[in-house]
Design an enzyme around this catalytic site. Structure first.
Site, PDB file in Angstrom:
ATOM      1  N   HIS A  69      -0.862  -5.575  -3.147  1.00 10.36           N
ATOM      2  CA  HIS A  69      -1.164  -5.791  -4.572  1.00 10.36           C
ATOM      3  C   HIS A  69      -0.480  -4.757  -5.464  1.00 10.36           C
ATOM      4  CE1 HIS A  69      -3.848  -2.308  -4.585  1.00 10.36           C
ATOM      5  NE2 HIS A  69      -4.185  -2.685  -3.353  1.00 10.36           N
ATOM      6  N   ASP A  70      -0.093  -5.191  -6.631  1.00  6.65           N
ATOM      7  CA  ASP A  70       0.423  -4.329  -7.706  1.00  6.65           C
ATOM      8  C   ASP A  70       1.730  -3.616  -7.349  1.00  6.65           C
ATOM      9  OD1 ASP A  70      -1.971  -4.822  -9.340  1.00  6.65           O
ATOM     10  OD2 ASP A  70      -2.997  -3.645  -7.794  1.00  6.65           O
TER      11      ASP A  70
END
Ligand SMILES: CC(C)(COP(=O)(O)OP(=O)(O)OC[C@H]1O[C@@H](n2cnc3c(N)ncnc32)[C@H](O)[C@@H]1OP(=O)(O)O)[C@@H](O)C(=O)NCCC(=O)NCCS
Length: 214
Positions: free
Chosen positions: A146-147
């Protein structure tokens, strides 16, 4: 109606890219892509034989894209980030239009942006809120957390794991089975060796290997 596409590079990843295109076509109600063939400046006899065996023509060198197929979509199926960067810049300077290829068996989360020319293979997993730059390659079994931000021409080799909130700067190669721990920055043009575990930021252009990676 399907769109014409030419793959640059007849080597291993070039032919895997042909597989991604075939899988996209097979999963769609009607073929999305019409493969005209492959361009490669230095086609080796073995790669020529392997292309011929699957009925894909070698159209000549890369210059053929400009000379004969100026409006055709292209994708660079070459694993080396630096070679891919150089060739895509050259083809773009001719007005080339890159195709973005996502295998139907890749798992893509929400809020993911994928740059033109990217190739995501079957079994790649991309988590939520991820930015993939132009001509990024994510190989089978690789996981992008994620991210994360992967800049242009990054290659993530098979089975590598990039933890959350990592930034991989442009032209970096993450070797097969490597692990990058969360919140780190891997500098541009770096090379993370196969099976390395990266626990600290990696300077631009560095090669790091081992566990922990040094
Ligand atoms: C790290 C790497 C870039 C080294 O390449 P190289 O400079 O050609 O290195 P060499 O093969 O000459 O090996 C040099 C030394 O590094 C060691 N080495 C090679 N790869 C290594 C790795 N992944 N981790 C730890 N040590 C490694 C070798 O054993 C050798 O050690 P020695 O000097 O004690 O004998 C390369 O092995 C690598 O891991 N590349 C990633 C490739 C990848 O992901 N391949 C999968 C493609 S799908």
């Amino acid at each position: 109606m399907s769109e014409d596409i030419i793959v640059v590079g007849a080597g291993g990843f070039g032919r895997e890219t042909l597989d991604v295109i075939a899988a996209i076509n097979a999963a769609a109600p009607a073929p999305v892509w019409n493969v005209l063939g492959v361009v490669d400046d230095g086609l080796s006899p073995i790669h020529g034989e392997r292309l011929a065996a699957r009925g894909i023509p070698h159209l000549g060198g890369i210059e053929e894209l400009r000379a004969r197929f100026p409006s055709c979509r292209y994708v660079v199926g070459i694993g080396s980030p630096s070679v891919r960067g150089r060739l895509s810049a050259m083809i773009d300077s001719w007005g080339g239009r890159a195709a973005t290829l996502v295998h139907p068996a890749a798992v893509i989360g929400t809020q993911v942006t994928i740059g033109e020319g990217a190739v995501l293979c079957g079994g790649a997993q991309i988590s939520t809120n991820v930015e993939l730059g132009r001509h990024v390659h994510v190989n089978p079994g690789a996981i992008v957390g994620h991210d994360c931000r992967l800049e242009d021409h990054v290659s993530v080799n098979p089975g590598a794991i990039i933890s959350g909130d990592v930034r991989i700067e442009s032209g970096t190669l993450i070797g097969a089975g490597a692990v990058i721990l969360q919140l780190l920055v891997v500098g541009g043009g770096a090379l993370v060796a196969a099976s390395a575990c990266v626990t600290k930021d990696v300077p631009r252009g560095a090669t790091v290997r081992g566990v922990p990676a040094r």
